[in-house]
Design a protein around this motif. Structure first.
Motif, PDB file in Angstrom:
ATOM      1  N   VAL A 157       0.854  -1.190   0.000  1.00 29.54           N
ATOM      2  CA  VAL A 157       0.000   0.000   0.000  1.00 29.54           C
ATOM      3  C   VAL A 157       0.891   1.242   0.000  1.00 29.54           C
ATOM      4  N   SER A 158       0.488   2.272  -0.706  1.00 34.91           N
ATOM      5  CA  SER A 158       1.331   3.460  -0.883  1.00 34.91           C
ATOM      6  C   SER A 158       1.692   4.105   0.449  1.00 34.91           C
ATOM      7  N   ALA A 159       2.890   4.687   0.483  1.00 32.11           N
ATOM      8  CA  ALA A 159       3.355   5.378   1.695  1.00 32.11           C
ATOM      9  C   ALA A 159       2.442   6.548   2.037  1.00 32.11           C
ATOM     10  N   LYS A 160       1.810   7.129   1.030  1.00 26.56           N
ATOM     11  CA  LYS A 160       0.906   8.264   1.271  1.00 26.56           C
ATOM     12  C   LYS A 160      -0.299   7.831   2.107  1.00 26.56           C
ATOM     13  N   LEU A 161      -0.921   6.697   1.733  1.00 28.38           N
ATOM     14  CA  LEU A 161      -2.098   6.211   2.451  1.00 28.38           C
ATOM     15  C   LEU A 161      -1.725   5.743   3.858  1.00 28.38           C
ATOM     16  N   VAL A 162      -0.644   4.963   3.947  1.00 26.07           N
ATOM     17  CA  VAL A 162      -0.205   4.460   5.251  1.00 26.07           C
ATOM     18  C   VAL A 162       0.245   5.618   6.142  1.00 26.07           C
ATOM     19  N   GLY A 163       0.912   6.588   5.548  1.00 23.88           N
ATOM     20  CA  GLY A 163       1.360   7.749   6.311  1.00 23.88           C
ATOM     21  C   GLY A 163       0.191   8.529   6.886  1.00 23.88           C
ATOM     22  N   GLY A 164      -0.879   8.689   6.089  1.00 23.31           N
ATOM     23  CA  GLY A 164      -2.064   9.384   6.577  1.00 23.31           C
ATOM     24  C   GLY A 164      -2.722   8.641   7.733  1.00 23.31           C
ATOM     25  N   LEU A 165      -2.861   7.320   7.580  1.00 24.49           N
ATOM     26  CA  LEU A 165      -3.473   6.514   8.636  1.00 24.49           C
ATOM     27  C   LEU A 165      -2.631   6.538   9.914  1.00 24.49           C
ATOM     28  N   THR A 166      -1.312   6.431   9.746  1.00 29.26           N
ATOM     29  CA  THR A 166      -0.411   6.438  10.917  1.00 29.26           C
ATOM     30  C   THR A 166      -0.450   7.773  11.636  1.00 29.26           C
ATOM     31  N   SER A 167      -0.352   8.852  10.880  1.00 34.26           N
ATOM     32  CA  SER A 167      -0.308  10.181  11.507  1.00 34.26           C
ATOM     33  C   SER A 167      -1.614  10.529  12.193  1.00 34.26           C
ATOM     34  N   TYR A 168      -2.741  10.203  11.572  1.00 34.08           N
ATOM     35  CA  TYR A 168      -4.029  10.523  12.202  1.00 34.08           C
ATOM     36  C   TYR A 168      -4.291   9.634  13.412  1.00 34.08           C
ATOM     37  N   THR A 169      -3.808   8.389  13.360  1.00 33.00           N
ATOM     38  CA  THR A 169      -3.953   7.517  14.531  1.00 33.00           C
ATOM     39  C   THR A 169      -3.187   8.081  15.715  1.00 33.00           C
ATOM     40  N   THR A 170      -1.943   8.505  15.454  1.00 30.98           N
ATOM     41  CA  THR A 170      -1.100   9.011  16.555  1.00 30.98           C
ATOM     42  C   THR A 170      -1.415  10.460  16.903  1.00 30.98           C
ATOM     43  N   LEU A 171      -2.356  11.058  16.200  1.00 27.15           N
ATOM     44  CA  LEU A 171      -2.860  12.383  16.581  1.00 27.15           C
ATOM     45  C   LEU A 171      -4.155  12.260  17.384  1.00 27.15           C
ATOM     46  N   LEU A 172      -5.078  11.459  16.874  1.00 33.96           N
ATOM     47  CA  LEU A 172      -6.401  11.381  17.493  1.00 33.96           C
ATOM     48  C   LEU A 172      -6.392  10.610  18.812  1.00 33.96           C
TER      49      LEU A 172
ATOM     50  N   ASN B 258       0.742  15.180   2.319  1.00 28.94           N
ATOM     51  CA  ASN B 258       0.901  16.474   1.651  1.00 28.94           C
ATOM     52  C   ASN B 258       0.566  17.596   2.638  1.00 28.94           C
ATOM     53  N   LEU B 259       0.729  18.812   2.165  1.00 30.36           N
ATOM     54  CA  LEU B 259       0.500  19.978   3.015  1.00 30.36           C
ATOM     55  C   LEU B 259      -0.965  20.107   3.416  1.00 30.36           C
ATOM     56  N   THR B 260      -1.874  19.796   2.487  1.00 33.27           N
ATOM     57  CA  THR B 260      -3.307  19.922   2.783  1.00 33.27           C
ATOM     58  C   THR B 260      -3.709  19.031   3.947  1.00 33.27           C
ATOM     59  N   ALA B 261      -3.251  17.772   3.928  1.00 33.63           N
ATOM     60  CA  ALA B 261      -3.579  16.839   5.010  1.00 33.63           C
ATOM     61  C   ALA B 261      -2.982  17.312   6.329  1.00 33.63           C
ATOM     62  N   ALA B 262      -1.757  17.845   6.269  1.00 35.76           N
ATOM     63  CA  ALA B 262      -1.115  18.338   7.487  1.00 35.76           C
ATOM     64  C   ALA B 262      -1.856  19.549   8.052  1.00 35.76           C
ATOM     65  N   LEU B 263      -2.325  20.422   7.173  1.00 32.89           N
ATOM     66  CA  LEU B 263      -3.085  21.589   7.635  1.00 32.89           C
ATOM     67  C   LEU B 263      -4.429  21.171   8.217  1.00 32.89           C
ATOM     68  N   SER B 264      -5.037  20.132   7.638  1.00 31.55           N
ATOM     69  CA  SER B 264      -6.302  19.627   8.182  1.00 31.55           C
ATOM     70  C   SER B 264      -6.094  19.072   9.589  1.00 31.55           C
ATOM     71  N   ALA B 265      -4.994  18.322   9.774  1.00 28.57           N
ATOM     72  CA  ALA B 265      -4.681  17.786  11.107  1.00 28.57           C
ATOM     73  C   ALA B 265      -4.413  18.920  12.086  1.00 28.57           C
ATOM     74  N   THR B 266      -3.723  19.946  11.602  1.00 29.06           N
ATOM     75  CA  THR B 266      -3.427  21.105  12.449  1.00 29.06           C
ATOM     76  C   THR B 266      -4.715  21.813  12.861  1.00 29.06           C
ATOM     77  N   ALA B 267      -5.640  21.963  11.904  1.00 28.94           N
ATOM     78  CA  ALA B 267      -6.917  22.624  12.195  1.00 28.94           C
ATOM     79  C   ALA B 267      -7.702  21.834  13.245  1.00 28.94           C
ATOM     80  N   PHE B 268      -7.682  20.499  13.135  1.00 30.08           N
ATOM     81  CA  PHE B 268      -8.374  19.667  14.114  1.00 30.08           C
ATOM     82  C   PHE B 268      -7.758  19.838  15.495  1.00 30.08           C
TER      83      PHE B 268
END
Length: 277
Positions: free
Chosen positions: A91-106, A139-149
């Protein structure tokens, strides 16, 4: 004592290398993109050392009987293992990276909320790392969304504190626990950050050096081809000039000298241009 620490370090290193080979070996072999490989290695390091960092957190939770963390820590560990499995399956690093980062944020946000809305340094460190991982791997958009949350959550905490509203607080959470755990966990998370991101940026530097070396080799190859062509022309005109001299054909001899001079000038100009580049 030195031998003991050396043996312990080698043991941990072997575990890390074997785990890396088993988890991301297939994924690395499926892509020739060096930057994608660097992201895959970053994700493995992040997940591996995050799980290592969870061990002292889990120990503190057991000592203090912190119910919230005792529930969340196994869930985070399972989610991170799922991320490793996805990475292994290609699975692409982009998808796994999003899942990993949001898991360790939420999950830390939930821990913070039910631990009396604790927003001290130990939580700030892990939130920062999660958002940074999201920026690098997605990407930057996903990071900004996490920051906004995260900003929205911090705003909610500020409102609750200002209004004096008290919600459920885990029985294992206390001010004493907060003061004692902060320096210890911040130290653990900073070491984790240095190891994961430090290795990633070393990989990026190595990739840039490799690309530069390849470009230099390609440039040298082009120079060699061009100079070989010019020298072959000079050699041909030299032989023609020799024949013209023997036969007394002065006009042809002069023409050969002119061409030799011209080709030498072209070769010199080409070398100068290559040096400037």
């Amino acid at each position: 004592m030195v031998k003991f620490f050396r043996g312990a370090w080698l043991f941990i290193k072997n575990i890390y290398l074997n785990a890396e080979r088993a988890a991301i070996g297939p994924a690395l072999s499926k892509t020739g993109d060096l930057y994608e490989q660097a992201k895959i290695k970053l994700l493995f390091d992040y997940i591996f050392f995050y799980c290592c960092a969870l061990m002292p957190v889990a120990l503190l939770a057991m000592i203090t009987m912190n119910e919230v963390n005792l529930i969340l820590i196994p869930f985070i560990a399972v989610m991170l293992l799922i991320c490793l499995v996805l990475l292994r399956k290609g699975v692409s690093a982009k998808l796994v990276g999003g899942l990993t980062s949001y898991t360790t944020l939420l999950m830390p946000i939930l821990s913070s909320f039910f631990n009396n809305q604790d927003i001290t340094a130990k939580y700030a460190c892990i939130w920062f790392m999660s958002i940074l991982l999201c920026y690098i791997t997605v990407n930057l958009t996903a990071a900004l969304s996490a920051t906004a949350f995260l900003v929205a959550y911090l705003s909610l905490v500020a409102w609750l504190k200002l209004e004096g509203i008290t919600l459920y607080v885990s029985p294992g959470f206390s001010k004493a626990f907060q003061y004692i755990s902060n320096p210890f966990l911040v130290g653990v998370y900073v070491l984790f950050l240095l190891r994961s991101l430090g290795t990633y940026y070393k990989s990026i530097i190595a990739i840039e050096k490799k690309k530069t070396l390849q470009q230099q080799q390609q440039q040298l190859s082009i120079i060699n081809q061009q100079l070989t062509k010019q020298f072959l022309l000079v050699k041909g005109f030299s032989r023609s000039g020799q024949s013209a001299y023997v036969n007394g054909e002065l006009e042809l001899l002069e023409a050969c000298f002119s061409e030799i001079e011209k080709q030498c000038g072209i070769a010199i100009n080409y070398l100068n241009e290559s040096t400037d580049q």
